[in-house]
Design an enzyme around this catalytic site. Structure first.
Site, PDB file in Angstrom:
ATOM      1  N   THR A  72       0.834  -1.211   0.000  1.00  0.00           N
ATOM      2  CA  THR A  72       0.000   0.000   0.000  1.00  0.00           C
ATOM      3  C   THR A  72       0.865   1.255   0.000  1.00  0.00           C
ATOM      4  OG1 THR A  72      -1.700  -1.224   1.198  1.00  0.00           O
ATOM      5  CG2 THR A  72      -1.870   1.165   1.250  1.00  0.00           C
ATOM      6  N   GLN A 178       0.679  -8.998  -6.563  1.00  0.00           N
ATOM      7  CA  GLN A 178       0.307 -10.411  -6.716  1.00  0.00           C
ATOM      8  C   GLN A 178       1.126 -11.116  -7.794  1.00  0.00           C
ATOM      9  OE1 GLN A 178      -1.573 -12.136  -4.767  1.00  0.00           O
ATOM     10  NE2 GLN A 178      -2.610 -10.533  -3.608  1.00  0.00           N
ATOM     11  N   GLY A 199       6.068  -7.980   0.657  1.00  0.00           N
ATOM     12  CA  GLY A 199       6.738  -9.180   1.156  1.00  0.00           C
ATOM     13  C   GLY A 199       5.798 -10.320   1.507  1.00  0.00           C
ATOM     14  N   THR A 236      13.972   4.483   9.998  1.00  0.00           N
ATOM     15  CA  THR A 236      14.953   3.420  10.225  1.00  0.00           C
ATOM     16  C   THR A 236      14.469   2.130   9.572  1.00  0.00           C
ATOM     17  OG1 THR A 236      15.586   4.458  12.281  1.00  0.00           O
ATOM     18  CG2 THR A 236      16.205   2.147  12.030  1.00  0.00           C
ATOM     19  N   CYS A 324     -18.706  -7.229   3.208  1.00  0.00           N
ATOM     20  CA  CYS A 324     -19.843  -6.760   3.980  1.00  0.00           C
ATOM     21  C   CYS A 324     -19.686  -5.258   4.192  1.00  0.00           C
ATOM     22  CB  CYS A 324     -19.874  -7.485   5.312  1.00  0.00           C
ATOM     23  SG  CYS A 324     -21.448  -7.371   6.103  1.00  0.00           S
TER      24      CYS A 324
HETATM   25  N1  PLP Z   1      -2.073  -4.566  -4.188  1.00  0.00           N
HETATM   26  C1  PLP Z   1      -2.576  -5.792  -4.353  1.00  0.00           C
HETATM   27  C2  PLP Z   1      -2.895  -6.274  -5.724  1.00  0.00           C
HETATM   28  C3  PLP Z   1      -2.801  -6.611  -3.234  1.00  0.00           C
HETATM   29  O1  PLP Z   1      -3.322  -7.829  -3.408  1.00  0.00           O
HETATM   30  C4  PLP Z   1      -2.484  -6.109  -1.953  1.00  0.00           C
HETATM   31  C5  PLP Z   1      -2.756  -6.920  -0.753  1.00  0.00           C
HETATM   32  O2  PLP Z   1      -3.671  -7.735  -0.733  1.00  0.00           O
HETATM   33  C6  PLP Z   1      -1.935  -4.820  -1.842  1.00  0.00           C
HETATM   34  C7  PLP Z   1      -1.744  -4.078  -2.992  1.00  0.00           C
HETATM   35  C8  PLP Z   1      -1.574  -4.226  -0.517  1.00  0.00           C
HETATM   36  O3  PLP Z   1      -0.398  -4.803  -0.025  1.00  0.00           O
HETATM   37  P1  PLP Z   1      -0.049  -4.647   1.526  1.00  0.00           P
HETATM   38  O4  PLP Z   1      -0.956  -5.564   2.259  1.00  0.00           O
HETATM   39  O5  PLP Z   1       1.386  -5.058   1.651  1.00  0.00           O
HETATM   40  O6  PLP Z   1      -0.240  -3.224   1.869  1.00  0.00           O
END
Ligand code: PLP
Length: 396
Positions: A72, A178, A199, A236, A324
């Site tokens: 994210t 993914q 990760g 850090t 939901c």
């Molecule tokens: N993008 C995609 C396609 C994802 O499937 C996910 C997590 O499910 C994310 C972004 C977000 O990753 P993170 O959980 O490391 O923030």
């Protein structure tokens, strides 16, 4: 009860080798990699090694790798950076099926006066390339398209899309959270400017991500603070997780073959048997261009949540394609964008496998799911209605 884990797109198990690589950096070697002393310095060497390993998996240069806290953060950083460096341009192109890490940010930017274009997909989840090309206008700051969809596994032609953006001088970001580790990626063979990975989708811990930033790409940091990551991401370093991610990337390269043969075979067998055994079921997403581990199946006239609860009684973990929201069950935005009929979208389940799954896991689902669906359908007024219509039709 044994856990049968078929939800690796949500989060994947930490590989034992990753755990082993990380542990000393959680216990003994706790130094700060920025410190002048050699106790910290030895940690800094391990971070360098991890950066090289991530770069190798992506076909990138180590200095193109920026460690972040998650997928994210990488997605947010990429899009916000592009808008900052292309100051005058206020148009963003994305798709209708992005993960909330991109979608929610774009929605917020839309409210702040940016113009967001969501490119549609067809009924099997393919990006509408004609619509995409039409929208690549000169006032576009950035394109953000996912490499592979988290719900259906459908793969977008991001390399082709990036080349088209490049011709028009538009920055291109891909959310490859993914895709990394499941399909080959070589950044030397494309013109993608920024790529996000996470990760915990490739057997490293949660809370570590990467933003790949092509050399020479203008950049504006999201987190400002210390000079870590060459001033591109303050804070850090999450040393143990970075080291774990490096190991996970090394393993992913070794295991990609297994992912694309044994895991894909397990997935295909699971799908074929379920469709044979359960009437009114269908697979969502283009079967020809999909991740090898992902299967999204709809079972008509049942609720996904009901299926998940009954699978859970057997220790089987999967995900449903509905969420939901404020008390009402909404089919996922991905299935809605694909135009999956309402009665199908509601009963959709995502099974996502990993190299740690065995035939025993998929056989358990094949054994238990048909009677679960039968049980739920026996309670469904819609299913009863459908059966009545079918019987009436036959009689007539
Ligand atoms: N993008 C995609 C396609 C994802 O499937 C996910 C997590 O499910 C994310 C972004 C977000 O990753 P993170 O959980 O490391 O923030």
């Amino acid at each position: 009860m044994k856990t049968t884990y078929l939800d690796s797109n949500a989060t994947a198990r930490i590989a034992p080798e990753v755990m082993e690589a990380m542990t000393p950096y959680l216990t003994e070697y706790y130094g700060n990699p920025s410190s002048m002393h050699s106790f910290g310095g030895q940690v800094s060497i391990k971070i360098r090694e991890a950066r090289e390993r991530v770069a190798t998996l992506l076909g990138a240069e180590p200095e193109e790798i920026i460690f972040t806290s998650c997928g994210t953060e990488s997605d947010n950083t990429a899009i916000l950076s592009a808008l900052a460096v292309r100051g005058g341009k206020r148009r963003i192109i994305t798709s209708r099926v992005e993960h909330p890490a991109v979608k929610a940010l774009c929605e917020r930017l839309g409210k702040q006066g940016y113009y967001v274009v969501e490119i549609p997909v067809d009924s099997i989840g393919n990006l509408d390339m004609d619509e995409y090309k039409k929208n690549l206008t000169s006032d576009t700051a950035v394109v953000s398209l996912m490499w592979a969809n988290n719900e259906t596994g459908v793969i977008f032609p991001v390399e082709e899309a990036a080349a088209l953006a490049k011709e028009r001088g538009i920055l291109f970001h891909t959310d490859a959270v993914q895709a990394v580790g499941k399909i080959p990626i070589n950044m030397k063979n494309n013109t993608i400017d920024m790529l996000s990975l996470s990760g915990h989708k490739l057997h490293a811990p949660k809370g570590i991500g990467v933003l790949y930033l092509r050399r020479g790409t203008e950049f504006s940091p999201f987190l400002v603070g210390g000079h870590q990551e060459r001033g591109r991401r303050g804070g850090t370093e999450n040393t143990p997780s970075i080291i774990g991610l490096g190991k996970a990337c090394e393993l992913a390269a070794l295991n990609m073959e297994i992912e694309n043969t044994r895991v894909a075979h397990l997935r295909d067998k699971l799908e074929t048997r379920l469709l044979e055994l359960i009437p009114n079921s269908r697979v969502n997403g283009n079967p020809a261009t999909r991740l090898p581990n992902t299967s999204n199946i709809s079972f008509e006239f049942v609720e996904g949540e009901g299926i998940l609860l009954l699978l859970d009684e057997w220790g089987i973990c999967a995900s449903s394609g509905s969420a939901c929201t404020s008390g009402s069950l909404q089919p996922s935005h991905v299935l809605r964008a694909m135009g999956v009929p309402f009665t199908m979208a509601h009963g959709s389940i995502r099974f996502s496998l990993s190299i740690y799954n065995t035939e025993e896991d998929t056989d358990l689902v094949i054994e238990k799911l048909p009677s679960i669906i039968d049980r739920l359908r026996s309670l469904s007024p819609y299913w009863k209605g459908e059966r009545l219509c079918a019987t009436a039709g036959n009689a007539g």
